[in-house]
Design an enzyme around this catalytic site. Sequence first.
Site, PDB file in Angstrom:
ATOM      1  N   ARG A  46      -7.657 112.309 -41.284  1.00 12.52           N
ATOM      2  CA  ARG A  46      -9.185 110.808 -40.387  1.00 12.52           C
ATOM      3  C   ARG A  46      -8.869 109.925 -40.291  1.00 12.52           C
ATOM      4  NH1 ARG A  46     -10.485 108.167 -45.355  1.00 12.52           N
ATOM      5  NH2 ARG A  46     -10.204 110.211 -46.701  1.00 12.52           N
ATOM      6  N   TYR A  98     -33.167 107.483 -26.892  1.00 13.97           N
ATOM      7  CA  TYR A  98     -33.429 108.769 -28.044  1.00 13.97           C
ATOM      8  C   TYR A  98     -33.598 108.822 -28.393  1.00 13.97           C
ATOM      9  CZ  TYR A  98     -30.738 113.145 -29.993  1.00 13.97           C
ATOM     10  OH  TYR A  98     -30.708 114.044 -30.351  1.00 13.97           O
ATOM     11  N   ASP A 170     -25.807 103.599 -24.068  1.00 17.30           N
ATOM     12  CA  ASP A 170     -25.593 104.727 -24.354  1.00 17.30           C
ATOM     13  C   ASP A 170     -25.622 105.390 -22.848  1.00 17.30           C
ATOM     14  OD1 ASP A 170     -25.746 107.250 -24.494  1.00 17.30           O
ATOM     15  OD2 ASP A 170     -27.279 107.216 -26.572  1.00 17.30           O
ATOM     16  N   LYS A 195     -23.064 116.583 -24.692  1.00 17.51           N
ATOM     17  CA  LYS A 195     -23.694 116.400 -23.734  1.00 17.51           C
ATOM     18  C   LYS A 195     -22.458 117.215 -22.087  1.00 17.51           C
ATOM     19  CE  LYS A 195     -26.851 115.597 -25.931  1.00 17.51           C
ATOM     20  NZ  LYS A 195     -27.098 115.009 -26.917  1.00 17.51           N
TER      21      LYS A 195
HETATM   22  C1  LIG Z   1     -27.296 113.864 -27.957  1.00 16.24           C
HETATM   23  C2  LIG Z   1     -28.171 112.346 -26.934  1.00 16.24           C
HETATM   24  C3  LIG Z   1     -27.229 111.798 -28.895  1.00 16.24           C
HETATM   25  C4  LIG Z   1     -26.843 112.179 -29.645  1.00 16.24           C
HETATM   26  O1  LIG Z   1     -25.949 113.053 -30.223  1.00 16.24           O
HETATM   27  P1  LIG Z   1     -25.694 114.585 -30.959  1.00 16.24           P
HETATM   28  O2  LIG Z   1     -24.428 114.522 -30.503  1.00 16.24           O
HETATM   29  O3  LIG Z   1     -26.789 115.565 -31.130  1.00 16.24           O
HETATM   30  O4  LIG Z   1     -25.612 113.600 -32.159  1.00 16.24           O
HETATM   31  C5  LIG Z   1     -27.223 110.705 -28.480  1.00 16.24           C
HETATM   32  N1  LIG Z   1     -27.659 109.613 -27.662  1.00 16.24           N
HETATM   33  C6  LIG Z   1     -28.602 110.255 -26.434  1.00 16.24           C
HETATM   34  C7  LIG Z   1     -29.008 109.812 -25.312  1.00 16.24           C
HETATM   35  C8  LIG Z   1     -28.289 111.820 -26.174  1.00 16.24           C
HETATM   36  O5  LIG Z   1     -29.020 112.266 -24.869  1.00 16.24           O
END
Ligand SMILES: *Cc1c(COP(=O)(O)O)cnc(C)c1O
Length: 382
Positions: A46, A98, A170, A195
């Site tokens: 962890r 998001y 982000d 992603k």
């Molecule tokens: C998918 C996404 C998230 C969240 O990520 P997860 O891996 O699904 O928890 C946050 N911000 C953006 C812009 C995203 O496309």
Amino acid sequence: MKLSTLLVRAGINREDVTGAVSMPIYQSATFIHRGLGLSTGFDYSRTQNPTRFQLEKAITQLEGGVDSLAFSSGMAAITAVFMLFESGDHIIISDDLYGGTYRIVNQIFSKYQLNFSCVDITDIESVENAIRPNTKAIFIETPTNPMMKIADVKRIVDICRRNNLLCIFDNTFLSAYLFQPLKIGVDIVIESATKYLSGHNDLLAGIVSTSKQDIAEKLRFIQNSTGAVLSPNDSWLLLRGLKTLGVRMDRQQDNAQKIAQWLLCRPEISKVLYPGLPHHPGHNILKELANGFGAMISFEVVDIALVKRILENLEIISFAESLGGVESLITYPIEQTHKDIPDDLKKKIGLNDRILRLSVGIEDSDDLIMDLEHALLGGPQP
Ligand SMILES: *Cc1c(COP(=O)(O)O)cnc(C)c1O
């Protein structure tokens, strides 16, 4: 070293005694102490794990920060960042965000007296006007999801500097290959590595990188205390995905540019939101900031009946949530990713029931265009 080279070298550890080119998966929860006060540097997974450590090192090099942390999902990463704040603090967030981030802010962190204001981040004046005495940070995305708005990130960084606010970004849509926000003064960058970074729609992961040592230490403490770490196996998968991020992204945005141009000429499409198109209001800002425009396209159809027709007739592009992988995916934001956004906010940002969001993959662009054409016409034509 250029980014594409740095990416391929992710995880290669010249100090490994075996000479393994691929970073081993240290599938171990705990690590033996050779004696009292003698740690190998790893005690418990962890806190840190060797495979995750190599991944975090590679990401830090890529982002140009001082430290990076790998989490079990993008939302776990975002949660850890919001845990930096205390009850009573105020944070300015983008009004086009998001859906999951919007949900966590409104339905979870609001319970702990964190206060949020939603603003249009393309309107610098409204960002400045939202600052209160207890404002601690500005949280933005660019391009925004799903309306593809572009913030002038340098000006937002400047507002943060002048007002002593943390700038949180982000970077999921562009990825570290196209944009490194820390290098222009952003303090904390988050990516859903589910992603583009991993790129194969086969794992969930989140990354936080920072350019500030004190924030890195706080985040390490939060991560170790709360425990949403990335597993050794997923750390390895993400390292493997990273190696091809450059070639994938080059191909994906090349395809996206062609598809966006094609969509523009279709009578069934009323709007094409892609920052790579010269008429997009954020085109020049992004051109100056980043090394590309990414591979996400939102578009609006002229008639709601076309939504069903497209979603049910596509054969190559899959109707599925998520984005950034090698496979092209299409989503219907109003029913999927943005279901939890209140109606008045949807209206304000222009998110209606005729908008679809396309994540362009690495398939042949002619095949993707043919698939879209068939779907628009209700199936393959004789
Ligand atoms: C998918 C996404 C998230 C969240 O990520 P997860 O891996 O699904 O928890 C946050 N911000 C953006 C812009 C995203 O496309």
